[in-house]
Design a protein around this motif. Structure first.
Motif, PDB file in Angstrom:
ATOM      1  N   ILE A 104       0.890  -1.119   0.182  1.00 35.17           N
ATOM      2  CA  ILE A 104       0.402  -0.483  -0.445  1.00 35.17           C
ATOM      3  C   ILE A 104       0.535   1.194   0.050  1.00 35.17           C
ATOM      4  O   ILE A 104       1.728   1.629   0.354  1.00 35.17           O
ATOM      5  CB  ILE A 104      -0.704  -0.017   0.976  1.00 35.17           C
ATOM      6  CG1 ILE A 104      -1.722  -1.645   0.751  1.00 35.17           C
ATOM      7  CG2 ILE A 104      -2.159   1.186   1.490  1.00 35.17           C
ATOM      8  CD1 ILE A 104      -2.531  -1.716   2.639  1.00 35.17           C
ATOM      9  N   ALA A 105       0.711   1.714  -1.425  1.00 36.90           N
ATOM     10  CA  ALA A 105       1.745   2.969  -1.172  1.00 36.90           C
ATOM     11  C   ALA A 105       0.507   4.554  -0.607  1.00 36.90           C
ATOM     12  O   ALA A 105      -0.189   4.430  -1.325  1.00 36.90           O
ATOM     13  CB  ALA A 105       1.641   3.220  -2.521  1.00 36.90           C
ATOM     14  N   GLY A 106       1.605   5.512  -0.144  1.00 35.44           N
ATOM     15  CA  GLY A 106       0.732   6.814   0.685  1.00 35.44           C
ATOM     16  C   GLY A 106      -0.119   6.447   2.022  1.00 35.44           C
ATOM     17  O   GLY A 106      -1.942   7.124   2.018  1.00 35.44           O
ATOM     18  N   ILE A 107       0.947   5.748   2.710  1.00 32.15           N
ATOM     19  CA  ILE A 107       0.285   5.838   4.480  1.00 32.15           C
ATOM     20  C   ILE A 107       1.188   7.120   5.102  1.00 32.15           C
ATOM     21  O   ILE A 107       2.812   5.831   5.167  1.00 32.15           O
ATOM     22  CB  ILE A 107      -0.222   4.688   4.894  1.00 32.15           C
ATOM     23  CG1 ILE A 107      -1.165   3.504   3.910  1.00 32.15           C
ATOM     24  CG2 ILE A 107      -0.391   4.853   6.339  1.00 32.15           C
ATOM     25  CD1 ILE A 107      -1.449   2.479   4.693  1.00 32.15           C
ATOM     26  N   ALA A 108       0.996   7.624   6.015  1.00 33.47           N
ATOM     27  CA  ALA A 108       1.711   8.789   6.857  1.00 33.47           C
ATOM     28  C   ALA A 108       1.621   8.301   7.889  1.00 33.47           C
ATOM     29  O   ALA A 108       2.077   9.213   9.197  1.00 33.47           O
ATOM     30  CB  ALA A 108       2.481   9.661   6.221  1.00 33.47           C
ATOM     31  N   TRP A 124       5.645   8.516   2.093  1.00 33.77           N
ATOM     32  CA  TRP A 124       6.428   9.128   1.499  1.00 33.77           C
ATOM     33  C   TRP A 124       8.154   9.823   2.305  1.00 33.77           C
ATOM     34  O   TRP A 124       7.844   9.471   3.883  1.00 33.77           O
ATOM     35  CB  TRP A 124       5.637  10.926   1.366  1.00 33.77           C
ATOM     36  CG  TRP A 124       6.414  12.026   0.348  1.00 33.77           C
ATOM     37  CD1 TRP A 124       6.836  11.407  -0.308  1.00 33.77           C
ATOM     38  CD2 TRP A 124       5.571  12.275   0.643  1.00 33.77           C
ATOM     39  NE1 TRP A 124       7.135  12.596  -0.989  1.00 33.77           N
ATOM     40  CE2 TRP A 124       6.613  13.528  -0.565  1.00 33.77           C
ATOM     41  CE3 TRP A 124       5.592  14.020   1.295  1.00 33.77           C
ATOM     42  CZ2 TRP A 124       6.505  15.380  -0.198  1.00 33.77           C
ATOM     43  CZ3 TRP A 124       4.567  15.343   1.018  1.00 33.77           C
ATOM     44  CH2 TRP A 124       5.831  15.859   0.504  1.00 33.77           C
ATOM     45  N   VAL A 125       8.879   9.605   1.519  1.00 35.47           N
ATOM     46  CA  VAL A 125      10.489  10.034   2.684  1.00 35.47           C
ATOM     47  C   VAL A 125      10.475  10.871   3.382  1.00 35.47           C
ATOM     48  O   VAL A 125      10.463  10.402   4.241  1.00 35.47           O
ATOM     49  CB  VAL A 125      11.426   9.685   1.565  1.00 35.47           C
ATOM     50  CG1 VAL A 125      12.641  10.678   2.095  1.00 35.47           C
ATOM     51  CG2 VAL A 125      11.252   9.010   0.483  1.00 35.47           C
ATOM     52  N   PRO A 126      10.149  12.129   3.249  1.00 36.13           N
ATOM     53  CA  PRO A 126      10.143  13.444   3.732  1.00 36.13           C
ATOM     54  C   PRO A 126       8.989  13.098   5.490  1.00 36.13           C
ATOM     55  O   PRO A 126       9.150  13.685   6.329  1.00 36.13           O
ATOM     56  CB  PRO A 126       9.075  14.883   3.678  1.00 36.13           C
ATOM     57  CG  PRO A 126       9.273  13.948   1.860  1.00 36.13           C
ATOM     58  CD  PRO A 126       9.312  13.029   1.841  1.00 36.13           C
ATOM     59  N   ALA A 127       8.055  11.689   5.674  1.00 37.94           N
ATOM     60  CA  ALA A 127       7.713  11.484   6.450  1.00 37.94           C
ATOM     61  C   ALA A 127       7.685  10.372   7.436  1.00 37.94           C
ATOM     62  O   ALA A 127       6.985   9.750   7.967  1.00 37.94           O
ATOM     63  CB  ALA A 127       5.791  11.373   5.974  1.00 37.94           C
TER      64      ALA A 127
END
Ligand code: NAI
Length: 286
Positions: free
Chosen positions: A7-11, A36-39
């Motif tokens: 699942i892409a897009g969990i922060a 996402w890298v910054p998160a």
């Protein structure tokens, strides 16, 4: 063997990605996440410190396990695409192998294959600007982060998806109807995503026997939606005007995603499934 999902897009635990992960976990799937890298740092720290434990509870009382979290920036396909200033940025330099191609390679190395791919991410730097005031840069950035990111993810993951697998993305009614306030080319990006769902369903279906669908979700107070600035109004509008006059929960979208990813949906591909309390079907608000 249970199914494995990426699942892409969990922060955090507020968005659709988290809810989809939970529904898939409740149905017995193993969960891998792309963040996402910054998160990444704050997400992993919060996870480790138990900040999400309450929202990790599954219907049977157990806690959702995330087998592995991968750093990901879906606007870069290969290391060669990454500009110097991003490479040397402190938040990026601390992680490695976060371009789409490298993440797919890492997942292959770690687990061999997956069954379910979920794209639950979007970004539009000029989302608060009307389309007429959107720059070329802003428009292309919205399409890169929100639409091509899906083409790229599927392209790199489909070779390691087991036949019979399924892929799901999240879209919004602004792709097809006028939603003032959803600007910066985000409406255009969702229109591309919905059209691509059909073409990718054909290509991935013929070549890999993988299904491709998108969920057109109603409004949810996620981190991304709060950044747009009109989410409370959209939630109120829906509660007043939709056939079902209740607030939409992320879990309802998660459950629809679990259905679409399951053998119960084995003949469903290339579709936009509305999970929005029926708001899309209204012609005028009453
Ligand atoms: P969210 O904030 O939980 O999820 C968006 C995620 O995208 C965040 O985790 C963010 O870190 C990540 N992201 C942004 N740029 C990225 C990049 N370059 N690489 C990797 N990750 C990146 O918010 P939400 O609302 O749950 O969004 C998930 C999906 O649902 C999006 O596609 C959104 O457009 C869609 N959606 C949301 C609605 C809402 O009202 N919240 C309504 C309809 C669709």
């Amino acid at each position: 063997r249970g199914k494995r999902a990426f699942i892409a897009g969990i922060a955090d635990d507020n968005g659709y990605g988290w809810a989809i992960a939970k529904s898939l976990a409740a149905a017995g799937a193993e969960i891998l996440v792309g963040t996402w890298v910054p998160a990444l740092n704050i997400f992993e720290t919060s996870l480790r410190r138990g900040k999400f434990d309450e929202s990790r509870v599954l219907p049977d009382g157990s806690l959702m396990e995330i087998t592995k979290v991968y750093p990901l920036d879906a606007v870069y396909d290969t290391p060669e695409d990454v500009p110097e200033d991003v490479k040397s940025n402190k938040r990026y330099a601390g992680s490695s192998k976060w371009t789409v191609k490298e993440v797919a390679e890492s997942v292959k190395e770690d687990f061999g294959s997956i069954d379910i791919l979920v794209h639950s991410l979007a970004n539009g730097p000029e989302v608060s600007k009307p389309l007429l005031e959107t720059s070329r840069y802003g428009y292309l950035a919205a399409v890169s982060a929100s639409s091509y990111s899906y083409v790229s993810l599927l392209k790199h993951f489909v070779p390691i998806m087991n036949p019979g697998g399924a892929s799901i993305s999240l879209t919004y009614i602004a792709a097809e109807r006028i939603i003032p306030g959803y600007g910066g080319g985000m409406s255009s990006a969702k229109a591309a995503l919905e059209s691509d769902t059909k073409v990718l369903a054909f290509e991935a279906g013929r070549k890999h026997r993988v299904r491709v669908n998108t969920i057109s979700a109603g409004p949810l107070r996620s981190r991304a939606a709060k950044a747009i600035g009109f989410i409370d109004m959209m939630i109120d509008y829906s509660s007043e005007n939709a056939p079902l006059q209740k607030e939409l929960s992320a879990e309802e979208v998660g459950n629809a995603a679990a259905f679409l990813a399951s053998p119960l949906a084995s003949a469903i591909t290339g579709t936009v499934l509305y999970v929005d309390n029926g708001l899309n079907a209204m012609g005028v608000g009453v």
